[in-house]
Design a protein around this motif. Structure first.
Motif, mmCIF file in Angstrom:
data_model
loop_
_atom_site.group_PDB
_atom_site.id
_atom_site.type_symbol
_atom_site.label_atom_id
_atom_site.label_comp_id
_atom_site.label_asym_id
_atom_site.label_seq_id
_atom_site.Cartn_x
_atom_site.Cartn_y
_atom_site.Cartn_z
ATOM 1 N N TRP A 1 0.836 -1.188 0.000
ATOM 2 C CA TRP A 1 0.000 0.000 0.000
ATOM 3 C C TRP A 1 0.875 1.242 0.000
ATOM 4 C CZ3 TRP A 1 -1.274 -4.415 2.678
ATOM 5 C CH2 TRP A 1 -2.536 -4.951 2.438
ATOM 6 N N CYS B 1 -17.413 5.649 5.637
ATOM 7 C CA CYS B 1 -17.013 5.157 4.320
ATOM 8 C C CYS B 1 -18.175 5.164 3.344
ATOM 9 C CB CYS B 1 -16.472 3.736 4.457
ATOM 10 S SG CYS B 1 -15.216 3.625 5.745
ATOM 11 N N TYR C 1 -10.325 -2.749 -3.501
ATOM 12 C CA TYR C 1 -9.454 -2.595 -2.335
ATOM 13 C C TYR C 1 -9.653 -1.252 -1.641
ATOM 14 C CZ TYR C 1 -7.228 -6.625 -4.526
ATOM 15 O OH TYR C 1 -6.999 -7.842 -5.110
ATOM 16 N N GLY C 2 -10.693 -0.509 -2.066
ATOM 17 C CA GLY C 2 -11.077 0.651 -1.278
ATOM 18 C C GLY C 2 -10.968 2.011 -1.906
ATOM 19 N N LYS D 1 -8.010 4.299 1.504
ATOM 20 C CA LYS D 1 -8.096 3.263 2.528
ATOM 21 C C LYS D 1 -7.081 3.604 3.607
ATOM 22 C CE LYS D 1 -6.681 -1.541 3.384
ATOM 23 N NZ LYS D 1 -7.858 -2.295 3.823
ATOM 24 N N ARG E 1 -4.604 2.246 6.106
ATOM 25 C CA ARG E 1 -3.896 0.970 6.267
ATOM 26 C C ARG E 1 -3.038 1.009 7.524
ATOM 27 N NH1 ARG E 1 -3.269 -3.890 7.011
ATOM 28 N NH2 ARG E 1 -1.187 -4.699 6.692
ATOM 29 N N ASN F 1 -9.210 -1.563 9.272
ATOM 30 C CA ASN F 1 -8.616 -0.817 8.157
ATOM 31 C C ASN F 1 -9.720 -0.412 7.177
ATOM 32 O OD1 ASN F 1 -5.232 -1.681 7.811
ATOM 33 N ND2 ASN F 1 -6.488 -2.597 9.402
ATOM 34 N N LYS G 1 -12.008 0.974 4.158
ATOM 35 C CA LYS G 1 -11.862 1.261 2.736
ATOM 36 C C LYS G 1 -12.890 2.328 2.361
ATOM 37 C CE LYS G 1 -12.538 -3.140 1.853
ATOM 38 N NZ LYS G 1 -12.607 -4.486 1.268
ATOM 39 N N HIS G 2 -12.725 2.910 1.159
ATOM 40 C CA HIS G 2 -13.677 3.909 0.638
ATOM 41 C C HIS G 2 -13.937 5.021 1.654
ATOM 42 C CE1 HIS G 2 -14.410 0.597 -2.118
ATOM 43 N NE2 HIS G 2 -14.780 -0.147 -1.101
#
Lengths: 208, 249
Positions: free
Chosen positions: B146, B171, B204-205, B209, B211, B220, B222-223
């Motif tokens: 990432w 999110c 994966y977001g 995201k 991380r 963690n 996402k979005h």
């Protein structure tokens, strides 16, 4: 050998119990912790199985992953605190040395042979035969490894040395699984033996 | 990719989906939070309450164990799990499609500069990347790469109250979660814009995201479309359903 039970009957108060109270307490608390840990652990295993099988939901604890984790991470305190208490008292009183040693391979082989022929003596419950010594020491070490590998799974970043000793996070999952399997194997044999010699069960409950 | 990962890819739409449905059904029926539905002992509210209290205690233990200097292990790029497993509480076809052009990250709470951020602006900040292991609460793990903005840099830049207790996230997929400030300031905590050197894919977001290799996957988010700094416990999607809040690794 014949004199002892008579003596125990005459003056029960004077003769120390087969198992002291602290031992009986830590034994049963440990048994409870192990049942909770194993049943909730099976549920957690089911969320991402390492092998091509799952444990039937009926014999797991927690209802779903979050519930199982709540149980697992609550019962771990009982397992660890009680286990440390057991090890400390056992060491401090010298019982560990008296009861479990010496431990010779020859004695182990002889006692194992006798056990398979049904000739292992249980006349003196205060003395563990070599097979018992080896089995109980084994399960103590197994539990230590089980807890340490669990610590790596729970806190793999915070315990780098332990993580590397376990071979990394993914290997620690296998260590955790196989030490669990060994523990369950021990419990099965242990319970079977206790049922074969019911007197030993009474000793662990009443101390006599 | 081994079979296990393949299975995960195909079926994992949240931790133990059938059970989650049962939980949801149960909560509708009882109007309560029977987290441990399915087992008669743990259905008892008093047992559930006690277990949740131990979970709060475990939050404190984890905060105490957390070493802000302790780094999670990093890996060579050759060890990246390919394809990286998709995991959410919904299936792949439900992944939100966010318009990157119009996207603005909302910033609120105990923050001095609350002006929203476009992706272009975020890309002008110093970027860093790292290859780390994501550990899922289910037990499996996968290694990914990432890249993005060090979150502590970002929090300083927006004038966040770094003494506050929590950073909360909302999110685009309805997910929400929150973290402790020491973890937010950890050097490996990144507000990521890329995955494996590419613009963060939707699965994966995208677009953002957070991380943290020091926390389990469900921590963690996402979005991410909004974040806020607060002293009021914000909870989280899975956390409100019984998962441990700290969720540290």
């Amino acid at each position: 050998m014949n004199a002892q039970p008579v003596m125990a009957n005459k003056a029960a108060g004077d003769v120390p119990p087969v198992h002291p109270l602290w031992l009986r307490l830590t034994h049963w608390l440990n048994a409870l912790a192990v049942v909770l840990m194993v049943m909730s652990g099976w549920r957690i295993y089911n969320a991402s199985p390492l092998f091509d099988f799952r444990f039937p939901d009926e014999i797991t604890l927690g209802g779903w992953l979050a519930g199982a984790i709540l149980w697992h991470f609550a019962a771990m305190w009982l397992l660890v605190v009680n286990g440390l208490l057991y090890l400390s008292i056992n060491t401090a009183t010298g019982r560990l040395g008296r009861r479990f040693f010496p431990l010779s391979p020859r004695g182990f082989a002889a006692d194992l042979k006798a056990a398979f022929h049904g000739r292992l003596s249980h006349a003196d419950p205060r003395r563990y035969n070599t097979v018992q010594r080896a089995a109980y020491l084994f399960v103590i070490l197994d539990l230590v490894l089980l807890v340490l590998s669990g610590l790596v799974l729970w806190k793999s970043v915070q315990f780098p040395l332990l993580r590397e000793l376990m071979g990394g996070y993914e290997t620690a999952r296998y260590v955790h699984f196989f030490t669990m399997a060994a523990l369950v194997g021990f419990v099965v044999i242990h319970v079977a033996m206790a049922l074969l010699v019911p007197r030993s069960l009474l000793h662990m409950i009443r101390g006599r | 990719m081994n079979d296990r990962h393949k299975r995960m890819w195909q079926m994992d739409i949240g931790p133990e989906q059938p059970d989650r449905r049962r939980f949801l059904r149960g909560s509708l029926a009882l109007g309560a939070l029977p987290l441990l539905g399915g087992c008669s002992i743990s259905d008892e509210p008093i047992v559930e309450k006690a277990l949740l209290q131990v979970s709060r205690f475990n939050d404190r233990v984890q905060a105490w164990l957390f070493d802000p200097e302790q780094l999670a292990p990093t890996y060579p790029e050759s060890m990246i799990t390919r394809p990286f497993p998709f995991n959410a509480y919904y299936s792949l076809d439900k992944v939100p499609q966010v318009d990157g052009e119009r996207f603005r990250l909302q910033v609120g709470g105990r923050v001095a500069d609350q002006r929203p951020w476009s992706l272009a602006e975020l890309r002008t900040l110093p970027q860093t990347d790292q290859v780390t292991r994501l550990i899922c609460v289910e037990g499996w793990s996968a290694i990914g790469k990432w890249g993005g903005v060090r979150f502590s840099d970002f929090l300083e830049r927006i004038g966040a109250d770094l003494e506050a207790q929590y950073v909360g996230f909302r999110c685009a997929d309805g997910y929400y979660t929150s973290i402790d400030m020491p973890t937010a300031l950890h050097p490996q905590t990144l507000l990521t814009l890329t995955f494996d050197g590419q613009v963060l894919p939707a699965r994966y977001g995208f677009p953002l995201k957070l991380r943290m290799p020091t926390k389990l996957g469900y921590k963690n988010p996402k979005h991410v479309e909004a974040l806020f700094v607060t002293n009021t416990y914000p909870g989280g999607y899975w956390e409100d359903r019984g998962y441990n809040w700290f969720g540290g690794s």
